[in-house]
Design an enzyme around this catalytic site. Sequence first.
Site, PDB file in Angstrom:
ATOM      1  N   HIS A 122      51.123  77.736  36.726  1.00 44.33           N
ATOM      2  CA  HIS A 122      51.944  77.260  35.604  1.00 44.33           C
ATOM      3  C   HIS A 122      52.913  78.359  35.150  1.00 44.33           C
ATOM      4  O   HIS A 122      54.041  78.082  34.761  1.00 44.33           O
ATOM      5  CB  HIS A 122      51.070  76.851  34.414  1.00 44.33           C
ATOM      6  CG  HIS A 122      50.530  75.449  34.509  1.00 44.33           C
ATOM      7  ND1 HIS A 122      51.334  74.355  34.728  1.00 44.33           N
ATOM      8  CD2 HIS A 122      49.265  74.968  34.396  1.00 44.33           C
ATOM      9  CE1 HIS A 122      50.583  73.255  34.748  1.00 44.33           C
ATOM     10  NE2 HIS A 122      49.323  73.601  34.557  1.00 44.33           N
TER      11      HIS A 122
ATOM     12  N   GLU B  75      52.108  69.675  36.800  1.00 40.14           N
ATOM     13  CA  GLU B  75      50.666  69.675  37.070  1.00 40.14           C
ATOM     14  C   GLU B  75      50.392  69.710  38.578  1.00 40.14           C
ATOM     15  O   GLU B  75      49.489  70.409  39.040  1.00 40.14           O
ATOM     16  CB  GLU B  75      50.020  68.423  36.463  1.00 40.14           C
ATOM     17  CG  GLU B  75      49.567  68.624  35.047  1.00 40.14           C
ATOM     18  CD  GLU B  75      48.618  69.801  34.917  1.00 40.14           C
ATOM     19  OE1 GLU B  75      47.656  69.897  35.697  1.00 40.14           O
ATOM     20  OE2 GLU B  75      48.856  70.647  34.047  1.00 40.14           O
TER      21      GLU B  75
ATOM     22  N   TYR C 214      57.170  69.256  30.429  1.00 36.73           N
ATOM     23  CA  TYR C 214      55.767  68.850  30.480  1.00 36.73           C
ATOM     24  C   TYR C 214      55.553  67.452  29.907  1.00 36.73           C
ATOM     25  O   TYR C 214      54.776  67.250  28.971  1.00 36.73           O
ATOM     26  CB  TYR C 214      54.893  69.880  29.764  1.00 36.73           C
ATOM     27  CG  TYR C 214      53.457  69.864  30.231  1.00 36.73           C
ATOM     28  CD1 TYR C 214      53.119  70.245  31.529  1.00 36.73           C
ATOM     29  CD2 TYR C 214      52.444  69.437  29.397  1.00 36.73           C
ATOM     30  CE1 TYR C 214      51.818  70.212  31.975  1.00 36.73           C
ATOM     31  CE2 TYR C 214      51.123  69.406  29.831  1.00 36.73           C
ATOM     32  CZ  TYR C 214      50.830  69.791  31.116  1.00 36.73           C
ATOM     33  OH  TYR C 214      49.522  69.760  31.561  1.00 36.73           O
TER      34      TYR C 214
ATOM     35  N   HIS D 154      48.374  64.485  33.887  1.00 32.25           N
ATOM     36  CA  HIS D 154      47.217  64.812  34.732  1.00 32.25           C
ATOM     37  C   HIS D 154      46.757  63.607  35.549  1.00 32.25           C
ATOM     38  O   HIS D 154      45.800  63.708  36.305  1.00 32.25           O
ATOM     39  CB  HIS D 154      46.024  65.273  33.885  1.00 32.25           C
ATOM     40  CG  HIS D 154      46.214  66.599  33.217  1.00 32.25           C
ATOM     41  ND1 HIS D 154      46.773  66.721  31.958  1.00 32.25           N
ATOM     42  CD2 HIS D 154      45.908  67.858  33.626  1.00 32.25           C
ATOM     43  CE1 HIS D 154      46.792  68.004  31.624  1.00 32.25           C
ATOM     44  NE2 HIS D 154      46.279  68.711  32.597  1.00 32.25           N
TER      45      HIS D 154
ATOM     46  N   HIS E 163      45.476  77.705  39.473  1.00 31.33           N
ATOM     47  CA  HIS E 163      46.242  76.629  38.829  1.00 31.33           C
ATOM     48  C   HIS E 163      46.927  77.159  37.566  1.00 31.33           C
ATOM     49  O   HIS E 163      48.124  76.940  37.362  1.00 31.33           O
ATOM     50  CB  HIS E 163      45.302  75.462  38.493  1.00 31.33           C
ATOM     51  CG  HIS E 163      45.922  74.360  37.682  1.00 31.33           C
ATOM     52  ND1 HIS E 163      46.224  73.116  38.205  1.00 31.33           N
ATOM     53  CD2 HIS E 163      46.289  74.303  36.372  1.00 31.33           C
ATOM     54  CE1 HIS E 163      46.762  72.361  37.263  1.00 31.33           C
ATOM     55  NE2 HIS E 163      46.798  73.054  36.136  1.00 31.33           N
ATOM     56  N   GLU E 164      46.165  77.857  36.739  1.00 31.96           N
ATOM     57  CA  GLU E 164      46.744  78.357  35.481  1.00 31.96           C
ATOM     58  C   GLU E 164      47.865  79.362  35.761  1.00 31.96           C
ATOM     59  O   GLU E 164      48.915  79.330  35.119  1.00 31.96           O
ATOM     60  CB  GLU E 164      45.665  79.001  34.604  1.00 31.96           C
ATOM     61  CG  GLU E 164      44.555  78.048  34.160  1.00 31.96           C
ATOM     62  CD  GLU E 164      45.080  76.777  33.523  1.00 31.96           C
ATOM     63  OE1 GLU E 164      46.162  76.805  32.922  1.00 31.96           O
ATOM     64  OE2 GLU E 164      44.411  75.740  33.655  1.00 31.96           O
TER      65      GLU E 164
ATOM     66  N   ASP F  78      48.298  61.768  27.172  1.00 33.97           N
ATOM     67  CA  ASP F  78      48.348  62.868  28.143  1.00 33.97           C
ATOM     68  C   ASP F  78      49.806  63.173  28.539  1.00 33.97           C
ATOM     69  O   ASP F  78      50.110  63.351  29.711  1.00 33.97           O
ATOM     70  CB  ASP F  78      47.491  62.481  29.381  1.00 33.97           C
ATOM     71  CG  ASP F  78      47.399  63.597  30.416  1.00 33.97           C
ATOM     72  OD1 ASP F  78      47.468  64.773  30.033  1.00 33.97           O
ATOM     73  OD2 ASP F  78      47.249  63.262  31.607  1.00 33.97           O
TER      74      ASP F  78
HETATM   75 ZN   LIG Z   1      47.634  72.399  34.379  1.00 32.39          ZN
END
Ligand SMILES: [Zn+2]
Length: 359
Positions: free
Chosen positions: A171, A191, A182, A269, A167-168, A264
């Site tokens: 990005h 996300e 974002y 998310h 996941h990271e 958020d």
């Molecule tokens: Zn993320």
Amino acid sequence: MAPGIVPPYLLARIAALQEENWARAAEAARATLTAPREYRQARSRLRLSIQEPGTLVAEATPAPDREISDAQQREVLPGVRVRGEDDPASGDQAVDEAFDGLGATFDFWWDAFARNSIDGSGSSLLATVHYGRDYDNAFWNGERMVFGDGDDEVFRGFTGSLSVIAHELAHGVVEDEGGLEYRDQSGALNESVADVFGALAEQHRAGQTADTASWLIGEGIFTDAVQGRALRSLAAPGTAYDDDVLGKDPQPAHMRDFVHTRDDNGGVHINSGIPNHAFYLVATALGGHAWERAGLIWYRTLTAGTLPSTADFTTFAHATLAAAAAEYGEESEEVDAVRAGWTGVGVIPDDEPARPAQP
Ligand SMILES: [Zn+2]
């Protein structure tokens, strides 16, 4: 602030705990929420592409170039370099899990899409582990992946989950391809794309098909004290955890439940559950290895060079339809599956004509 795998609303909930037996977790979550993180914006790059017609190019399988550093429980980056590409296992679990996870993620991007690392040109894969003390998150800072050890009451370390590592790294791929701002729907798409490729990397390593995969993000990062399987579920958004302490997974799976919030970054998310579930519907309708067709369509969408960085769900959905049509043809089952996926989550209306009327 850099995007982290653990959303701020979840950390806020842990931070508010008063009971003595959660003292360490509450303290850790408070510290994680307030810790400043340096975020490096992508630098502009000059790209050279030299292609001479008729030239024979030797084909080689690229290999990753990994470097793991140890922050030694301080919040300083990059920390001390502890393992490079040619070094043996270090014996430190977090270091070796990060190293192996980056390798598996690199193999996924290359095998599935012939993408050589984050930037497509073999960039180094950098990670820092043991970031902070009881640090309850993992994040991409624009340059490297950073992993906390967790507080041991709610979260174990973050390197144990390949979907978190992938996941990271995803990005980084999104950013390299022009980014998705974002906040609000484009942020939820950012996300979601990270979750989709995070899940696919895990499925690729395990050789799973769409119907045998867990479709979970962060499986195994909670301690046994938490009633939850993972941070998020693409198969059933809103069901990943339901716990006295953490509350219930707040993700919607359909536009009718879209959450309007300023927290958020506008629910990046939370509302990511909607495009996540659309991808799951497409992948399970097509069957087989999800990265081969559904994943390729999402990858082409991301890399076509035509996706606006402010894309909302509807714009993204139509871009996936165009990518599917370009790859498989207008009349293909792939186009039908993609359309059904987006109508299934209420992003494309049921009665929208399949093709624009001829003039
Ligand atoms: Zn993320």
